[in-house]
Design a protein around this motif. Structure first.
Motif, PDB file in Angstrom:
ATOM      1  N   GLY A  26     -38.460 -28.462  36.922  1.00  0.00           N
ATOM      2  CA  GLY A  26     -38.793 -27.584  35.848  1.00  0.00           C
ATOM      3  C   GLY A  26     -38.865 -26.063  36.426  1.00  0.00           C
ATOM      4  N   TYR A  27     -39.217 -25.059  35.453  1.00  0.00           N
ATOM      5  CA  TYR A  27     -39.507 -23.777  35.872  1.00  0.00           C
ATOM      6  C   TYR A  27     -40.975 -23.799  36.736  1.00  0.00           C
ATOM      7  CZ  TYR A  27     -35.796 -21.493  32.887  1.00  0.00           C
ATOM      8  OH  TYR A  27     -34.733 -21.410  32.570  1.00  0.00           O
ATOM      9  N   LEU A  37     -42.678 -23.103  25.620  1.00  0.00           N
ATOM     10  CA  LEU A  37     -41.740 -22.861  26.852  1.00  0.00           C
ATOM     11  C   LEU A  37     -40.405 -23.261  26.908  1.00  0.00           C
ATOM     12  CD1 LEU A  37     -43.980 -23.441  30.214  1.00  0.00           C
ATOM     13  CD2 LEU A  37     -42.510 -21.263  29.573  1.00  0.00           C
ATOM     14  N   PRO A  73     -34.028 -26.465  35.393  1.00  0.00           N
ATOM     15  CA  PRO A  73     -34.075 -24.859  35.604  1.00  0.00           C
ATOM     16  C   PRO A  73     -34.703 -24.346  36.688  1.00  0.00           C
ATOM     17  CG  PRO A  73     -35.598 -25.896  33.927  1.00  0.00           C
ATOM     18  CD  PRO A  73     -34.662 -27.036  34.219  1.00  0.00           C
ATOM     19  N   GLY A  74     -35.574 -25.254  37.479  1.00  0.00           N
ATOM     20  CA  GLY A  74     -36.416 -24.956  38.641  1.00  0.00           C
ATOM     21  C   GLY A  74     -35.316 -24.602  39.695  1.00  0.00           C
ATOM     22  N   ASP A  77     -38.469 -24.828  28.788  1.00  0.00           N
ATOM     23  CA  ASP A  77     -38.387 -25.570  29.893  1.00  0.00           C
ATOM     24  C   ASP A  77     -38.411 -27.184  29.527  1.00  0.00           C
ATOM     25  OD1 ASP A  77     -38.422 -27.214  32.150  1.00  0.00           O
ATOM     26  OD2 ASP A  77     -40.093 -25.839  32.961  1.00  0.00           O
ATOM     27  N   ALA A 101     -29.302 -24.582  34.677  1.00  0.00           N
ATOM     28  CA  ALA A 101     -30.628 -24.795  34.230  1.00  0.00           C
ATOM     29  C   ALA A 101     -31.003 -25.469  32.975  1.00  0.00           C
ATOM     30  CB  ALA A 101     -31.281 -23.259  33.852  1.00  0.00           C
ATOM     31  N   LYS A 102     -29.963 -25.523  31.817  1.00  0.00           N
ATOM     32  CA  LYS A 102     -30.384 -26.033  30.589  1.00  0.00           C
ATOM     33  C   LYS A 102     -29.740 -27.253  30.459  1.00  0.00           C
ATOM     34  CE  LYS A 102     -32.863 -22.358  29.974  1.00  0.00           C
ATOM     35  NZ  LYS A 102     -34.586 -22.302  29.560  1.00  0.00           N
ATOM     36  N   THR A 107     -38.240 -29.771  31.095  1.00  0.00           N
ATOM     37  CA  THR A 107     -38.853 -30.794  31.656  1.00  0.00           C
ATOM     38  C   THR A 107     -40.110 -31.019  31.599  1.00  0.00           C
ATOM     39  OG1 THR A 107     -39.331 -29.219  33.690  1.00  0.00           O
ATOM     40  CG2 THR A 107     -36.944 -29.804  33.408  1.00  0.00           C
ATOM     41  N   VAL A 108     -40.794 -30.313  31.247  1.00  0.00           N
ATOM     42  CA  VAL A 108     -42.341 -30.266  31.035  1.00  0.00           C
ATOM     43  C   VAL A 108     -43.072 -31.573  30.478  1.00  0.00           C
ATOM     44  CG1 VAL A 108     -42.982 -27.986  31.399  1.00  0.00           C
ATOM     45  CG2 VAL A 108     -42.519 -28.821  29.091  1.00  0.00           C
TER      46      VAL A 108
END
Ligand SMILES: Cc1ncc(COP(=O)(O)O)c(C=O)c1O
Ligand SMILES: Cc1ncc(COP(=O)(O)O)c(C=O)c1O
Lengths: 425, 425
Positions: free
Chosen positions: B78-79, A48, A255-256, A50, A249-250, A52-53
């Motif tokens: 996050g997303y 992903l 990104p959310g 993303d 986002a990045k 932040t996960v």
């Protein structure tokens, strides 16, 4: 019923043509990979985009503080204009303004994520029946949105042996009378590549000769490692009209929050009022980004600490180096060294893995045996590669690389004619 | 260039057909009203459906606190999945779930405002060449979105003399083989009307007989005055498939936060997997709402104080009564008493205002002379009315009504045949 109409009603609700054309290849490919991770090993997902996960890359404390300040002010609950508050557009204009590519508030359109920026840019530039040029490998959203809008996609090649530079001749040969724009994504998802100034100038040369505007997807702007320099396309051109798409986002790791923008660069007035008005009209369909994030934008752009950007990039570079080194040593794999963004592409020498049909099967089995999940680059229209996301904590990166190595060692078969089962790595 | 192609490139960037079709009538009409307010009187704008502009209607403190909690958790950067976090979809499902119209998480799609909810619902239900039925007067976005998507619009009439109930016969007569859905907006913008249970049942009767699904715009759900009861369409039907669109904008007084949703009601499985999958695919184009607002949603829905809703509605009713009473007494005006939402429609007996061509000119001159700005109902495809927004502070409401009265008294002309210049009010 209905004044003698012969219609005999019955229920027959069908999904629209557009909804059927709208199609995210990643979802389709991933959903078809019906495979369970190895229960003996915890799953490491490198799939992903993303950051932040895993919780190892929180946003800067200033960014969160800016949001709270906007909330407390009570001033950002109402509707903003559909293109964003004028003051926020001014903030973005000033942030990206430079003598070579001046920007004013009226050149900025705030959007719900870079995705909506790309959607609006495409929707204003291209009509059904026209085509756009899109990088291969490239971010899948371009094709998804284009097909959704009834626009044809032509792929131009990125060359792994030239650090994913564009095959400019081939790109230029694709341009025809129906070409509405070229999408240039720099730094690149999925490649992690960063174009040099001279390469960007050559891209602009093609656009200028062919009179084709550029949609620059610069969502990874400034996300380049220390040995490398980021240049925006607009700064290098005085004539080519460019819609540059970006967002929080990045680089700001949120990104959310769905904050994106279009920067309209049009010094020769080629887009003119027509494209600006078109963007404005399109923005009125669903309106722009969350006003609280808009209210926080000035503080986010001005007060995020330099260390934050620095630390993020250091971390990414260190993970990229680590992953590149580890996978370079694996027989049958050919990673391409990235210079920015958050990805690394790895070529699979499929001839040495005769058990597997293609990258999809390779990555599928990697999940089943090693519980490591990488996206097959078929998702980016580029078979026989896979993409590694390098935002995971270092120890996971190390572990993932070890497992990939183990997996490859297990399945590697030397070339048929040769005695050697070992590669020369 | 280009291997002997005969193309001689030149710059000719044109805005797409879609961007030209996309068109917000309010903006066009308002922008063409080139008129300055009277410099002697401060402007009172009763034109925007944004309850936050005057600062007299802040959101509940719980709502802001919920956002800060979501921010502090660091879990919502996050997303989210493109249709929203599963947990948040569950929250919305539980909030609207009832025995007559059960909902589960999978029936909910979170969107960027109710506008995107309507956009996705339309985009999945209708294809170019089909038509949709839309209320007249009605919210202008329906037509904007439909034309943007190449979908035809047919207007069904609301009857002011019947508190804006639908002319059901006329509505039913509009249905044909190409009708993809009926949009029902209850409570109504611009009318402030609220349909009774029996009227809703009759609407469902038409949909059921004609086998046409309903797009229910219920963004003003529960925003009804104390003498009135709100019923959702879905609760009253066991068979008609309904996409109900809603969101936080109005009831929670945070329109800028862009949090909306679609509730999929489909107990007979008429939409089936096809429409659900279509909505999912369409949601992947630009993804859904800001994740911080998603993270705050549970607390917003569960912990907003009952007094907050109550106070808002009391305030709106009191302003509605005040405005209705004041304008009822004005010769040449025929206000229609609202029962909910935040609007009141006022009929202009144009024959008594011979100076003015139409509602646009009437409201234009009202700005020029009295600095009161109301939207001409031509914006809602309904000439010879104007819309009053009733969210302004009470003293402004009073002042605005006085100025409207003064304006009307100045321009009122008794019917030609009559001696009397005074009406019988
Ligand atoms: C190249 C590229 N462009 C655009 C986007 C979309 O950005 P956003 O999340 O702001 O819509 C992404 C997200 O992964 C991306 O990789
Ligand atoms: C009837 C109606 N539907 C939908 C909307 C759009 O709501 P949102 O701001 O959540 O997109 C409005 C806004 O005024 C409205 O009046």
């Amino acid at each position: 019923v209905g004044k003698g109409k012969s219609r005999k009603p019955h229920w027959a609700v069908r999904a629209s043509e557009m909804s059927k054309r709208t199609f995210n290849p990643i979802r389709t490919i991933v959903d078809s990979m019906k495979v369970e991770p190895n229960p003996q090993k915890p799953l490491i997902s490198l799939s992903l985009g993303d950051p932040t996960v895993f919780g190892n890359l929180p946003t800067d404390s200033e960014v969160t503080a800016a949001m709270k300040e906007a909330l407390d002010s009570g001033k950002y609950n109402g509707y903003a204009p559909s293109v964003g508050y004028l003051s926020c557009r001014e903030v973005v204009a000033n942030y990206y303004n430079c003598p070579e590519a001046p920007l004013e508030a009226q050149d900025i359109i705030l959007t719900s994520g870079c995705s909506q920026a790309i959607e609006l840019a495409l929707a204003v530039l291209a009509s059904p029946g026209q085509n756009i040029l899109v990088p291969c490998p490239g971010f899948s959203l371009y094709k998804t949105l284009a097909h959704s809008l009834g626009i044809e996609v032509k792929f131009y090649n990125l060359l792994p042996e030239k650090s994913w530079e564009i095959d400019l001749k081939q790109m230029e040969s694709l341009v025809d009378d129906k070409t509405a724009c070229v999408i240039v994504n720099n730094p690149s998802n999925p490649c992690g590549s960063v174009f040099s100034k001279s390469h960007l100038q050559k891209i602009l040369g093609v656009a200028s000769r062919q009179c084709v505007p550029i949609l620059a997807d610069e969502i990874y702007a400034e996300m380049v490692f220390e040995d490398c320099r980021y240049e925006s396309l607009a700064k290098l051109s005085t004539s080519v009209p460019i819609l540059s798409c970006g967002g929080l986002a990045k680089r700001w790791l949120v990104p959310g929050w769905r904050m994106g923008w279009i920067l309209i660069h049009d010094r020769r007035d080629i887009f003119g009022k027509e494209i600006r008005d078109g963007l404005l009209r399109l923005s009125q369909r669903i309106l722009g980004p969350c006003t609280v994030v808009q209210g926080a934008l000035a503080r986010i752009l001005h007060r995020t600490s330099p260390e934050f950007y620095h630390n993020t990039l250091n971390f990414l570079k260190s993970n990229a180096d680590l992953c590149y080194a580890a996978l370079s040593a694996v027989c049958g794999l050919q990673p391409v060294r990235p210079s920015g963004a958050m990805y690394l592409m790895v070529g699979i020498q499929m001839e040495f893995f005769p058990e597997f049909e293609n990258d999809v099967e390779f990555t599928e089995r990697l999940i089943a045996e090693q519980s490591v999940f990488c996206l097959p680059a078929t998702c980016f229209e580029y078979p026989n590669f896979f993409r590694v996301v390098i935002t995971v904590p270092e120890e996971m990166m190390v572990e993932a690389c070890q497992r990939i190595q183990e997996f490859c060692e297990r399945h590697y078969r030397g070339s048929e004619g040769s005695q050697e089962m070992e590669c020369d790595k």
